[in-house]
Design a protein around this motif. Structure first.
Motif, short mmCIF file in Angstrom:
data_model
loop_
_atom_site.label_atom_id
_atom_site.label_comp_id
_atom_site.label_asym_id
_atom_site.label_seq_id
_atom_site.Cartn_x
_atom_site.Cartn_y
_atom_site.Cartn_z
N MET A 1 8.59 21.20 0.03
CA MET A 1 7.26 21.40 0.60
C MET A 1 6.34 20.22 0.28
N LYS A 2 6.43 19.70 -0.94
CA LYS A 2 5.63 18.52 -1.29
C LYS A 2 6.06 17.32 -0.46
N ARG A 3 7.36 17.24 -0.20
CA ARG A 3 7.83 16.11 0.59
C ARG A 3 7.41 16.24 2.05
N SER A 4 7.32 17.46 2.57
CA SER A 4 6.80 17.65 3.92
C SER A 4 5.37 17.16 4.01
N LEU A 5 4.56 17.50 3.01
CA LEU A 5 3.18 17.01 2.96
C LEU A 5 3.15 15.49 2.92
N ARG A 6 4.00 14.92 2.07
CA ARG A 6 4.02 13.46 1.93
C ARG A 6 4.47 12.78 3.22
N ARG B 1 0.82 -1.21 0.00
CA ARG B 1 0.00 0.00 0.00
C ARG B 1 0.86 1.26 0.00
N PHE B 2 2.15 1.11 0.31
CA PHE B 2 3.07 2.25 0.31
C PHE B 2 3.89 2.30 -0.99
N ASN B 3 3.52 1.51 -1.98
CA ASN B 3 4.28 1.40 -3.21
C ASN B 3 4.62 2.74 -3.85
N PHE B 4 3.62 3.60 -4.01
CA PHE B 4 3.81 4.85 -4.75
C PHE B 4 3.84 6.07 -3.84
N LEU B 5 3.45 5.90 -2.59
CA LEU B 5 3.53 6.98 -1.60
C LEU B 5 4.92 7.09 -1.02
N GLY B 6 5.58 5.95 -0.80
CA GLY B 6 6.82 5.92 -0.04
C GLY B 6 6.50 5.64 1.42
N GLY B 7 7.52 5.35 2.21
CA GLY B 7 7.31 5.08 3.63
C GLY B 7 7.10 3.64 3.98
N GLY B 8 7.17 2.74 2.99
CA GLY B 8 7.04 1.33 3.30
C GLY B 8 8.13 0.84 4.23
N ASP B 9 9.32 1.44 4.12
CA ASP B 9 10.41 1.06 5.01
C ASP B 9 10.13 1.48 6.44
N MET B 10 9.63 2.71 6.61
CA MET B 10 9.32 3.19 7.96
C MET B 10 8.23 2.35 8.61
N GLU B 11 7.23 1.94 7.82
CA GLU B 11 6.16 1.09 8.37
C GLU B 11 6.72 -0.27 8.76
N PHE B 12 7.61 -0.81 7.94
CA PHE B 12 8.24 -2.10 8.26
C PHE B 12 9.03 -2.01 9.56
N PHE B 13 9.83 -0.96 9.70
CA PHE B 13 10.63 -0.82 10.92
C PHE B 13 9.76 -0.53 12.14
N PRO C 1 6.89 22.17 9.72
CA PRO C 1 5.96 21.77 10.79
C PRO C 1 4.51 22.13 10.49
N LEU C 2 4.27 23.05 9.56
CA LEU C 2 2.91 23.39 9.17
C LEU C 2 2.35 22.37 8.17
N LEU C 3 3.18 21.96 7.22
CA LEU C 3 2.70 21.09 6.14
C LEU C 3 2.56 19.64 6.56
N MET C 4 3.35 19.18 7.52
CA MET C 4 3.23 17.78 7.93
C MET C 4 1.83 17.46 8.46
N PRO C 5 1.25 18.25 9.37
CA PRO C 5 -0.12 17.94 9.80
C PRO C 5 -1.15 18.09 8.69
N VAL C 6 -0.90 19.01 7.76
CA VAL C 6 -1.80 19.12 6.61
C VAL C 6 -1.76 17.82 5.81
N GLY C 7 -0.56 17.26 5.64
CA GLY C 7 -0.43 15.98 4.95
C GLY C 7 -1.18 14.87 5.65
N ARG C 8 -1.18 14.89 6.98
CA ARG C 8 -1.94 13.90 7.75
C ARG C 8 -3.42 14.01 7.44
N VAL C 9 -3.92 15.24 7.45
CA VAL C 9 -5.36 15.44 7.21
C VAL C 9 -5.73 15.01 5.79
#
Length: 304
Positions: free
Chosen positions: A227-232, A182-194, A281-289
């Motif tokens: 900035m896009k990466r902060s959102l992601r 499910r993290f194929n195209f988003l990224g973060g599959g490694d962080m979820e695994f760890f 720090p502003l864009l990370m919570p926006v990415g969560r939402v």
């Protein structure tokens, strides 16, 4: 020497950079017998596989080169580990390095040496950025370029797979496949695994001596990209929370992080005078939402 470690390298459309990675891996010295597995994720034009076969074929290293036709970095990484586990069944250590990185001399010995000494289930090491074009000082200070550092020690968990060692027993205890597709195209599959490794009680160590260098293209140092990466990053954090925590807690964390993000952003702006640094720090919570609404970025999906 018998194969004690297998170095896995997923690659996608970076043949020139892959050549550097392979050269650095082939140059490793010490008392660790090792093999290399390369997985090319470009099924339509697997130039990386051809290059890897050429470069590794000129060495005495045991190696396996395959093409993974299912697009997505988690598919490629899972295939690399699958092939390594099956092809070299007596190797207790599996390592990974990305195709935009090089392993410094002593990298393999430091990784495996620490795993031997401490019995660590997982080992990570520093990833030092080398910029294609030197960015300004503000970009260099961006949190996305900050990583774990310091002396060799036990740590809570790793966050990236670009410079890591994983014991075979970790794969044997966790469900397959190791990286959630499910993290194929988003990224973060490694962080979820760890994260799952931490929750399962596996022991993680940090080796200050196991150094890799990552080459950063100029396009990855622009304000727009960061900035896009902060959102992601915020979206990835939400997805991991959602998988491992009740929905109510993940949503409550969204609300709390929005308020804290505003306060932290204002604080960073007052302290540094940099809108770019304050945006993180502003864009990370926006990415969560955004992720909670099902709107996920897909930077790793190729249109061809």
């Amino acid at each position: 020497m018998p194969v004690e470690a297998v170095i896995c390298i997923p690659t996608f459309r970076r043949p020139d950079w892959l050549r550097r990675t392979l050269a650095s891996v082939a140059a490793q010295q010490g008392d660790v017998g090792y093999a290399v597995v390369v997985v090319d994720n470009d099924g339509a034009n697997p130039v990386g596989a051809a290059l890897a076969s050429e470069v590794l074929g000129a060495t005495a290293l045991p190696h396996t080169v395959v093409v993974e036709h299912r697009q997505g970095n988690c598919h490629a990484i899972n295939r690399a580990f699958e092939v390594a586990l099956a092809t070299y069944p007596d190797a207790p250590y599996l390592l990974m390095i990305d195709d935009d990185e090089i392993a410094l001399p002593g990298w393999l010995q430091a990784m495996v040496g620490l795993a031997r000494e401490r019995g660590a289930d997982l080992v990570g090491g520093p990833v030092i950025r080398q910029f294609e074009v030197e960015p300004d000082a503000t970009v260099m200070r961006h949190p996305l370029f900050v990583s774990i550092d310091g002396e060799t020690r036990r740590i809570d968990q790793l966050h990236g797979s670009g410079n890591c060692l994983i014991q075979r027993r970790v794969f044997e205890r966790l469900p397959a496949p190791p990286f959630d597709v499910r993290f194929n195209f988003l990224g973060g599959g490694d962080m979820e695994f760890f994260t799952r490794c931490r929750l399962a009680g596996f022991e993680t160590w940090w080796s200050a001596e196991a150094v890799a260098h990552e080459f950063v293209a100029s396009g990855r140092t622009t304000a727009s990209f960061l900035m896009k990466r902060s959102l992601r990053t915020g979206s990835i954090n939400y997805m991991i929370d959602r998988l491992h925590r009740p929905l109510a807690i993940a949503l409550a964390k969204n609300a709390a992080s929005l308020g804290l993000g505003v306060l932290r952003g204002v604080s960073v702006l007052l302290r540094t005078g940099s809108p770019l640094l304050a945006s993180h720090p502003l864009l990370m919570p926006v990415g969560r939402v955004v992720a909670s609404l099902g709107l996920l970025p897909k930077p790793y999906r190729s249109s061809t």
